[in-house]
Design a protein around this motif. Sequence first.
Motif, PDB file in Angstrom:
ATOM      1  N   UNK A 192     -59.653  -8.209   1.080  1.00 13.84           N
ATOM      2  CA  UNK A 192     -60.618  -8.581   2.118  1.00 13.84           C
ATOM      3  C   UNK A 192     -59.974  -8.868   3.465  1.00 13.84           C
ATOM      4  N   UNK A 193     -58.904  -9.666   3.478  1.00 12.74           N
ATOM      5  CA  UNK A 193     -58.353 -10.119   4.765  1.00 12.74           C
ATOM      6  C   UNK A 193     -57.779  -8.996   5.632  1.00 12.74           C
ATOM      7  N   UNK A 194     -57.086  -8.013   5.064  1.00 18.98           N
ATOM      8  CA  UNK A 194     -56.663  -6.898   5.920  1.00 18.98           C
ATOM      9  C   UNK A 194     -57.848  -6.161   6.536  1.00 18.98           C
ATOM     10  N   UNK A 195     -58.981  -6.072   5.820  1.00 15.56           N
ATOM     11  CA  UNK A 195     -60.168  -5.442   6.388  1.00 15.56           C
ATOM     12  C   UNK A 195     -60.707  -6.256   7.559  1.00 15.56           C
ATOM     13  N   UNK A 196     -60.800  -7.572   7.379  1.00 14.13           N
ATOM     14  CA  UNK A 196     -61.265  -8.435   8.466  1.00 14.13           C
ATOM     15  C   UNK A 196     -60.311  -8.346   9.648  1.00 14.13           C
ATOM     16  N   UNK A 197     -59.021  -8.398   9.371  1.00 16.65           N
ATOM     17  CA  UNK A 197     -58.025  -8.333  10.436  1.00 16.65           C
ATOM     18  C   UNK A 197     -58.119  -7.004  11.192  1.00 16.65           C
ATOM     19  N   UNK A 225     -72.770  -8.270   4.800  1.00 18.20           N
ATOM     20  CA  UNK A 225     -72.433  -8.969   6.043  1.00 18.20           C
ATOM     21  C   UNK A 225     -71.271  -8.224   6.695  1.00 18.20           C
ATOM     22  N   UNK A 226     -71.319  -8.052   8.012  1.00 23.49           N
ATOM     23  CA  UNK A 226     -70.226  -7.389   8.704  1.00 23.49           C
ATOM     24  C   UNK A 226     -68.956  -8.216   8.658  1.00 23.49           C
ATOM     25  N   UNK A 227     -67.780  -7.606   8.815  1.00 24.22           N
ATOM     26  CA  UNK A 227     -66.517  -8.330   8.673  1.00 24.22           C
ATOM     27  C   UNK A 227     -66.292  -9.420   9.710  1.00 24.22           C
ATOM     28  N   UNK A 228     -66.814  -9.257  10.919  1.00 24.01           N
ATOM     29  CA  UNK A 228     -66.612 -10.280  11.949  1.00 24.01           C
ATOM     30  C   UNK A 228     -67.551 -11.462  11.731  1.00 24.01           C
ATOM     31  N   UNK A 229     -68.763 -11.186  11.306  1.00 22.46           N
ATOM     32  CA  UNK A 229     -69.669 -12.275  10.941  1.00 22.46           C
ATOM     33  C   UNK A 229     -69.131 -13.000   9.712  1.00 22.46           C
ATOM     34  N   UNK A 230     -68.590 -12.256   8.762  1.00 18.79           N
ATOM     35  CA  UNK A 230     -68.010 -12.862   7.568  1.00 18.79           C
ATOM     36  C   UNK A 230     -66.820 -13.743   7.933  1.00 18.79           C
ATOM     37  N   UNK A 231     -66.004 -13.293   8.875  1.00 18.97           N
ATOM     38  CA  UNK A 231     -64.862 -14.102   9.326  1.00 18.97           C
ATOM     39  C   UNK A 231     -65.349 -15.428   9.910  1.00 18.97           C
ATOM     40  N   UNK A 239     -59.053 -17.675   7.727  1.00 15.09           N
ATOM     41  CA  UNK A 239     -58.604 -16.275   7.722  1.00 15.09           C
ATOM     42  C   UNK A 239     -57.169 -16.170   8.230  1.00 15.09           C
ATOM     43  N   UNK A 240     -56.895 -16.880   9.311  1.00 15.88           N
ATOM     44  CA  UNK A 240     -55.559 -16.849   9.909  1.00 15.88           C
ATOM     45  C   UNK A 240     -54.521 -17.397   8.931  1.00 15.88           C
ATOM     46  N   UNK A 241     -54.839 -18.492   8.270  1.00 22.41           N
ATOM     47  CA  UNK A 241     -53.898 -19.095   7.313  1.00 22.41           C
ATOM     48  C   UNK A 241     -53.604 -18.159   6.147  1.00 22.41           C
ATOM     49  N   UNK A 257     -51.507 -11.544  11.481  1.00 21.49           N
ATOM     50  CA  UNK A 257     -52.799 -11.788  12.151  1.00 21.49           C
ATOM     51  C   UNK A 257     -52.861 -11.130  13.514  1.00 21.49           C
ATOM     52  N   UNK A 258     -54.014 -10.556  13.850  1.00 22.75           N
ATOM     53  CA  UNK A 258     -54.239  -9.965  15.166  1.00 22.75           C
ATOM     54  C   UNK A 258     -54.055 -11.038  16.238  1.00 22.75           C
TER      55      UNK A 258
END
Length: 295
Positions: A192-197, A225-231, A239-241, A257-258
């Motif tokens: 999940x996190x690489x997708x959000x990133x 839910x879209x990845x940015x809304x999910x973040x 997410x960053x941690x 992290x971006x």
Amino acid sequence: MKNIAVIGAGTMGNGIAHTFAQFGYKVNLIDISEESLDKGMKTISGNLDRMVSKEKISAADKETTLNNITTYTDIPKGVKEIDLVVEAATENEDLKLKIFKQLDENCSAETILASNTSSISITKIASVVSNPERVIGMHFMNPVPIMKLVEIIRGYNTSDKVTKSIMELSENLKKVPVEANDYPGFVANRILMPMINEAIETFYNNVAGVKEIDTVMKLGMAHPMGPLQLADFIGLDVCHSILEVMYDGFKNPKYAPCPLLTNMVMAGKLGIKSGEGFYDYSESKKAEKVSSQFS
């Protein structure tokens, strides 16, 4: 197992406490802050009210659930004569190690010690416990009372007996437990996190706007839910941690992290919990048009 302690009254902790209590377990909800405990109990009560209004439970069920929860601000008192402790504190390794040291000192040798960590090594957590075979990961999904999945993470020393007990317990909560081995991010967040990133990188590189990116993933990939809304929903700091844990663990730049995510966290734009992230929640408390600061 009948008596459960949950450490942390935040979003995950109060959701875990709610779920156990609803299924008839006696729950000690522990937090260092009386204010956090009050807020957590208010959240549980509100969520139960919604279940009553939807006729999923009765008003009597709500009262029984609330009566199954006792709050504590002291770990030694809260974990006395407990069968299982589920730690759901902030995703911070030093804090979790400190808590598990306290649990080792104050719990019975038979008490199972579980962490709701979403990325931190269970083996590392267990290293501060005198009998690490009883330490396991029990990673619930948010919102806990609704989401069916529980990731069950075996540390290097976690026993078969403890794993079997936690798998069965999860099923008793009407959850679907899935066993995973102890590597950074486990299964859920490693994917999940690489997708959000990458979604954040896509916005950062001005490929498309926040709403557009989320719409593509919702309508094109059938994500609820879209990845940015999910973040925003997860918390940008969380997410960053998690990304930092995976980056440190794998030494692979794809988990870094971006820069935009890093800056937003430093600026206190953490998503829903701070009132602003990729969307503005300050007025309606739900995702709206992206803040002009990020458009």
